[in-house]
Motif scaffolding. Structure first.
Motif, PDB file in Angstrom:
ATOM      1  N   ALA A 332       0.830  -1.206   0.000  1.00  0.00           N
ATOM      2  CA  ALA A 332       0.000   0.000   0.000  1.00  0.00           C
ATOM      3  C   ALA A 332       0.864   1.255   0.000  1.00  0.00           C
ATOM      4  O   ALA A 332       0.608   2.213  -0.743  1.00  0.00           O
ATOM      5  CB  ALA A 332      -0.925  -0.009   1.214  1.00  0.00           C
ATOM      6  N   GLN A 333       1.912   1.268   0.817  1.00  0.00           N
ATOM      7  CA  GLN A 333       2.790   2.432   0.872  1.00  0.00           C
ATOM      8  C   GLN A 333       3.495   2.663  -0.468  1.00  0.00           C
ATOM      9  O   GLN A 333       3.597   3.803  -0.947  1.00  0.00           O
ATOM     10  CB  GLN A 333       3.828   2.242   1.985  1.00  0.00           C
ATOM     11  CG  GLN A 333       3.233   2.250   3.384  1.00  0.00           C
ATOM     12  CD  GLN A 333       4.228   1.818   4.440  1.00  0.00           C
ATOM     13  OE1 GLN A 333       5.274   1.210   4.133  1.00  0.00           O
ATOM     14  NE2 GLN A 333       3.931   2.104   5.696  1.00  0.00           N
ATOM     15  N   LEU A 334       3.956   1.594  -1.096  1.00  0.00           N
ATOM     16  CA  LEU A 334       4.653   1.720  -2.375  1.00  0.00           C
ATOM     17  C   LEU A 334       3.699   2.178  -3.473  1.00  0.00           C
ATOM     18  O   LEU A 334       4.094   2.940  -4.366  1.00  0.00           O
ATOM     19  CB  LEU A 334       5.287   0.376  -2.753  1.00  0.00           C
ATOM     20  CG  LEU A 334       6.452  -0.070  -1.872  1.00  0.00           C
ATOM     21  CD1 LEU A 334       6.837  -1.515  -2.179  1.00  0.00           C
ATOM     22  CD2 LEU A 334       7.667   0.843  -2.076  1.00  0.00           C
ATOM     23  N   THR A 335       2.442   1.736  -3.420  1.00  0.00           N
ATOM     24  CA  THR A 335       1.454   2.185  -4.405  1.00  0.00           C
ATOM     25  C   THR A 335       1.253   3.686  -4.304  1.00  0.00           C
ATOM     26  O   THR A 335       1.184   4.384  -5.328  1.00  0.00           O
ATOM     27  CB  THR A 335       0.121   1.459  -4.189  1.00  0.00           C
ATOM     28  OG1 THR A 335       0.328   0.051  -4.319  1.00  0.00           O
ATOM     29  CG2 THR A 335      -0.915   1.902  -5.215  1.00  0.00           C
ATOM     30  N   LEU A 336       1.160   4.211  -3.091  1.00  0.00           N
ATOM     31  CA  LEU A 336       0.991   5.655  -2.908  1.00  0.00           C
ATOM     32  C   LEU A 336       2.229   6.422  -3.370  1.00  0.00           C
ATOM     33  O   LEU A 336       2.123   7.549  -3.862  1.00  0.00           O
ATOM     34  CB  LEU A 336       0.688   5.971  -1.443  1.00  0.00           C
ATOM     35  CG  LEU A 336      -0.661   5.443  -0.923  1.00  0.00           C
ATOM     36  CD1 LEU A 336      -0.841   5.789   0.544  1.00  0.00           C
ATOM     37  CD2 LEU A 336      -1.803   6.013  -1.742  1.00  0.00           C
ATOM     38  N   GLU A 337       3.402   5.800  -3.217  1.00  0.00           N
ATOM     39  CA  GLU A 337       4.624   6.455  -3.701  1.00  0.00           C
ATOM     40  C   GLU A 337       4.640   6.541  -5.222  1.00  0.00           C
ATOM     41  O   GLU A 337       5.172   7.499  -5.799  1.00  0.00           O
ATOM     42  CB  GLU A 337       5.852   5.684  -3.212  1.00  0.00           C
ATOM     43  CG  GLU A 337       6.136   5.833  -1.722  1.00  0.00           C
ATOM     44  CD  GLU A 337       7.416   5.126  -1.314  1.00  0.00           C
ATOM     45  OE1 GLU A 337       8.354   5.079  -2.139  1.00  0.00           O
ATOM     46  OE2 GLU A 337       7.484   4.616  -0.182  1.00  0.00           O
ATOM     47  N   LEU A 338       4.043   5.560  -5.886  1.00  0.00           N
ATOM     48  CA  LEU A 338       3.990   5.556  -7.346  1.00  0.00           C
ATOM     49  C   LEU A 338       2.932   6.498  -7.894  1.00  0.00           C
ATOM     50  O   LEU A 338       3.030   6.958  -9.034  1.00  0.00           O
ATOM     51  CB  LEU A 338       3.684   4.145  -7.860  1.00  0.00           C
ATOM     52  CG  LEU A 338       4.829   3.149  -7.954  1.00  0.00           C
ATOM     53  CD1 LEU A 338       4.278   1.786  -8.345  1.00  0.00           C
ATOM     54  CD2 LEU A 338       5.866   3.597  -8.974  1.00  0.00           C
ATOM     55  N   ALA A 339       1.910   6.799  -7.097  1.00  0.00           N
ATOM     56  CA  ALA A 339       0.703   7.444  -7.607  1.00  0.00           C
ATOM     57  C   ALA A 339       0.959   8.845  -8.129  1.00  0.00           C
ATOM     58  O   ALA A 339       1.741   9.613  -7.565  1.00  0.00           O
ATOM     59  CB  ALA A 339      -0.360   7.483  -6.519  1.00  0.00           C
TER      60      ALA A 339
END
Length: 548
Positions: A332-339
């Motif tokens: 979840a944290q990495l997805t937000l970093e990519l967003a």
């Protein structure tokens, strides 16, 4: 704006095709109805509509198949191998097009050109030819008049995007920007020099590597002296699609160990492109991976490429490890970093979605996990949480899916994680030290030196400010503002309540002892003021919605 009362012949043709296939949502858009939330037809119906609409829309469907961040997996699968039923252009028209590309007669450049097309696609078709020096080449010739058709259809696509943009879905996904991206890609397809540049760059990147033997992999050479925006001349390679090759007919690796060697070669070549070079061939479907007569493997059709910056490469590497570790919170944290956009995203809900997804893989061995499907599910979770990821994430996931699909069909025993394990050490080394370790170490040493020189003075300044009581902390907590406002409102109402009570008590005391008309008047005035204050306080509480 589309309208049933104002339409061109092309719009009329689109209407007829949409009506005949029963896509009610698009029918409403075309006749000028108010746009609702987009509703796609079934994957097969959408595929048929695009084929009937012609070459440009087939190409659009192929581009859509590279965006699993926008479309569910079943649509991506339906559009992946989308091919227009386009007959080859007559040789006379192709010959005219070829003559326009050269300042000298064709017979002075080629000793032979096969008049029958080897393959025909929506934008161009391929003919085999022999140069005067005896070298065999492939001529990719642009279809005459295709640029005019592309321009016409691009205008219609943008008009539809403007209509869909009115909906919440259109705003969430910035559909106008996506349409602009697709139309730009369509225009780029018309310039064959772009594909030539991509081909050259991929060829150079893969010609020197420590991950595999570059002699076993080939990308065709570009003949720049003959290449133009309407003509691409490439080295001719004799072979067959990988899935039709001799090694793919074997049943086990013991029957033919070449299958294992070829799948390892492909995985290493593509992982180098993705995780090291950041520039990768984004369409490794079965027709673009050839097994040559001399035993080498060729990667063809380099017109569609993806790009990843070092930060994105690092996040994707960590995402792969987080999936292996079944770490939902880290995913979840990495997805937000990519967003690109993740407004009002609830981290708890996003983590729960990942936990539900990853729980299905708890009891599976790594060999049983389909990693391309995992990344498709990651994109689905992002869509469900209204997280807009960069478009290159779609290309990344689609490339992995195609690569894993082809290699599993070619070699059912292949395991993606086993293939990349030997590469992980070098991958992390490269992400930590870069392509030039000495330069990175020197830069780090300079940063440490600068930090060591500045640190004593900064620490001394900090301690001086602490001891002299001049240090101020500027802490901003957004939630405190609303709390402050709530407390102020409560204090104001309490103050008014006290004043109201005082007015009522004063008026009652005066009224009890009133022996003159003047005192009675004052008592009445106080009661009236108390009534007004009380009424105002009641209305204020009711309007706030906090009456309990």
């Amino acid at each position: 704006m589309f309208s049933i009362t104002k339409k061109s012949s092309r719009q009329r043709e689109i209407l007829e095709i949409v009506f005949s296939n029963g896509w009610d949502y698009m029918r409403g858009l075309l006749v000028g109805d108010k746009p609702e939330e987009p509703r796609l037809p079934s994957p097969d119906v959408l595929r048929n509509i695009l084929i009937e609409l012609g070459p440009v829309y087939v190409k659009l469907g192929q581009l859509l198949s590279t965006r699993p961040d926008l479309l569910p997996g079943r649509y991506v699968d339906a559009l992946t191998d989308l091919q227009a039923n386009v007959p080859a252009v007559a040789w006379g028209d192709i010959e005219t097009q070829l003559r326009q590309q050269f300042s000298q007669p064709l017979d002075q450049i080629f000793s032979r050109i096969e008049t029958e097309a080897v393959a025909a696609a929506s934008i161009g078709q391929i003919h085999r030819a022999t140069l005067k020096n005896g070298e065999e080449v492939a001529l990719k010739v642009q279809r005459p008049g295709i640029s005019i058709i592309v321009e016409q259809d691009i205008k219609l696509i943008k008009s539809l995007a403007d209509l869909v943009a009115i909906t919440d879905w259109g705003e969430d996904y910035d559909i106008v920007a996506i349409a602009e991206e697709f139309t730009s890609a369509l225009k780029a397809e018309l310039d064959f020099t772009s594909e030539a540049e991509y081909t050259d760059k991929l060829r150079q990147n893969l010609s020197k590597t420590r991950w595999f033997d570059p002699a076993k992999l080939i990308i065709p050479k570009v003949y720049w002296e003959f290449t133009t925006p309407n003509l691409l001349v490439l080295e001719w390679l004799d072979g067959v699609p990988l899935l039709l090759s001799e090694p793919s007919k074997k049943q086990t690796n013991e029957d033919d160990p070449r299958r294992g060697e070829i799948t390892s070669l492909l995985f290493r070549a593509f992982f180098q492109q993705i995780y090291l070079d950041g520039f990768f061939h984004a369409d490794p479907h079965p027709g673009n991976l050839f097994y040559l007569n001399d035993g080498r493997v060729a990667i063809l059709d380099c017109g569609m490429v993806g790009r990843l910056d070092p930060r994105t490469q690092q996040i994707l590497t960590e995402m792969l490890l987080a999936v292996v570790d079944i770490d939902a919170r880290r995913c979840a944290q990495l997805t937000l970093e990519l967003a690109e956009s993740s407004e009002s995203v609830q981290l708890g809900r996003l983590t729960n979605d990942y936990d539900s997804m990853l729980r299905r893989y708890y009891n599976l061995s790594l060999a049983e996990i389909n990693f391309s499907q995992v990344f498709y599910e990651i994109l689905q979770i992002s869509r469900n949480n209204k997280i807009r990821l960069p478009s290159n994430m779609g290309l990344y996931a689609k490339t992995l899916a195609n690569l894993e699909g082809v290699t599993r069909s070619f070699n059912p025993e292949v395991n993606l994680l086993n293939e990349i394990k030997p590469l992980m050490t070098e991958l992390f080394r490269n992400q930590l030290l870069g392509n030039n370790p000495l330069e990175t170490l020197l830069r780090t040493a300079l940063d440490l030196k600068s930090l060591s020189l500045r640190s004593p003075s900064q620490i001394e300044m900090f301690l001086d400010r602490v001891t002299s009581e001049t240090l101020k902390w500027n802490i901003i907590i957004p939630e405190l503002t609303s709390l402050k406002n709530s407390l102020n409102d409560a204090a104001n109402r309490l103050s008014f309540s006290i004043v109201l009570g005082s007015l009522i008590m004063g008026a009652a005391m005066i009224s009890t002892g009133a022996k003159t008309p003047q005192l009675s008047l004052i008592s009445n005035i106080l009661f009236a003021a108390a009534s007004l204050v009380g009424l105002w306080l009641l209305v204020s509480v009711l309007r706030s919605g906090n009456l309990r």
